[in-house]
Design an enzyme around this catalytic site. Structure first.
Site, PDB file in Angstrom:
ATOM      1  N   SER A  43      43.626  43.539  32.478  1.00 38.25           N
ATOM      2  CA  SER A  43      44.712  42.778  31.854  1.00 38.25           C
ATOM      3  C   SER A  43      44.237  41.521  31.130  1.00 38.25           C
ATOM      4  CB  SER A  43      45.758  42.390  32.903  1.00 38.25           C
ATOM      5  OG  SER A  43      45.232  41.462  33.831  1.00 38.25           O
ATOM      6  N   LYS A 120      45.738  35.253  35.298  1.00 36.13           N
ATOM      7  CA  LYS A 120      46.305  35.319  33.950  1.00 36.13           C
ATOM      8  C   LYS A 120      46.054  33.985  33.251  1.00 36.13           C
ATOM      9  CE  LYS A 120      48.368  39.294  34.967  1.00 36.13           C
ATOM     10  NZ  LYS A 120      47.939  40.601  34.395  1.00 36.13           N
TER      11      LYS A 120
END
Length: 279
Positions: A43, A120
């Site tokens: 990701s 993230k």
């Protein structure tokens, strides 16, 4: 005779003491200073690759209940969560010696729903409005500048311990073929720059306008079309907004990286990623 028996027990007792002390020291070090983190998914490509091993700086934002380490070894029936150890400090969204994160920081945090550890990029600060329009990030109504950075190439094959195939913009491709993604260089309002990847037109390329609440943050993965992040609300099984107290620490540098199924397969280590700074 009693003295002899006592002497025979000493080496065993000393060994146990050594192990206990070592575990205590390791636990304190991991709680207060740095926490190792193994990148399990794609990701955050191409900033972080599957198999990157990073140390998370836990001093960057101070300490909260989330600073206590979790230990999950399902094969041994071990599931100790930070909430189990430090849950009494949870709930007030404050931190001890708290420091403010900066937009663009790559952060490890606890998922506000299930407590899993995610990594993230911090995109939305408290009070911001965030929206994706046709794959372009908009912050407070303004499009974030991007420039072309060529293609990101990788081999279409199973990756990492989970054995997942990468998503390809030029797909479908066969096993062993070159998998391509468009790459752009994104510049955030504070001047921080990083690469983002695009696979194609996906659902999360267009979102509603999200207003980031006070005391919370919004996170998005750099691999924009292959990331479960704050663009999906918590109620819809996404990440949603992340409270300040859920931040664990900042990832600053890749220590080493393995392209294989295990970090112990040293022959699969990527030689160009030792001590690589994280943008």
């Amino acid at each position: 005779m009693a003295e002899t028996a006592e002497k025979k027990q000493n080496p065993i007792i000393e060994t146990i003491k050594t192990i206990v002390y070592a575990l205590l020291i390791a636990g304190i070090f991991r709680t207060l200073f740095f926490q190792p983190f193994w990148i399990p998914s794609g990701s955050m490509k191409d900033t972080l690759l599957i198999g990157d091993f990073v140390f998370v700086n836990k001093m960057a934002y101070g300490y909260s209940y989330a600073s206590c380490p979790s230990l999950r070894l399902p094969q041994f029936g071990i599931d100790i969560d930070a909430q189990d150890v430090c849950g009494m400090f949870d709930g007030d969204n404050t931190r001890l010696w708290g420091g403010e994160p900066e937009r663009g920081d790559v952060i490890v945090f606890r998922h506000p729903g299930n407590g899993a550890e995610f990594i993230k990029r911090l995109i939305g600060m408290p009070g911001d409005t965030i929206q994706m329009r046709q794959g372009r990030l908009h912050i407070n109504g303004e499009p974030v500048p991007v420039e072309d950075a060529g293609n990101f190439e990788e081999i279409y094959e199973r990756q990492g311990p989970q054995g997942r195939y990468p998503a390809c913009e030029n797909g479908p491709v066969g096993e062993g073929a070159v998998c391509l993604k468009s790459r752009q260089r994104e510049t955030l309002p504070n001047g921080r720059t990083h690469n983002i990847l695009n696979v194609g037109n996906r659902v999360l390329d267009n979102t509603p306008v999200y207003s980031v609440p006070e005391g919370e943050y919004m996170f998005i993965g750099d691999n924009r079309d292959n990331s479960t992040d704050s663009r999906v609300p918590l109620a819809a099984r996404g990440v949603g907004f992340v409270p300040y107290e859920n931040l664990i620490g900042r990832a600053d540098r890749v220590m080493f990286s393995s392209a294989g199924r295990s970090m112990f397969f040293f022959w699969t280590w990527r030689g160009d990623r030792f001590f690589k700074a994280i943008e």
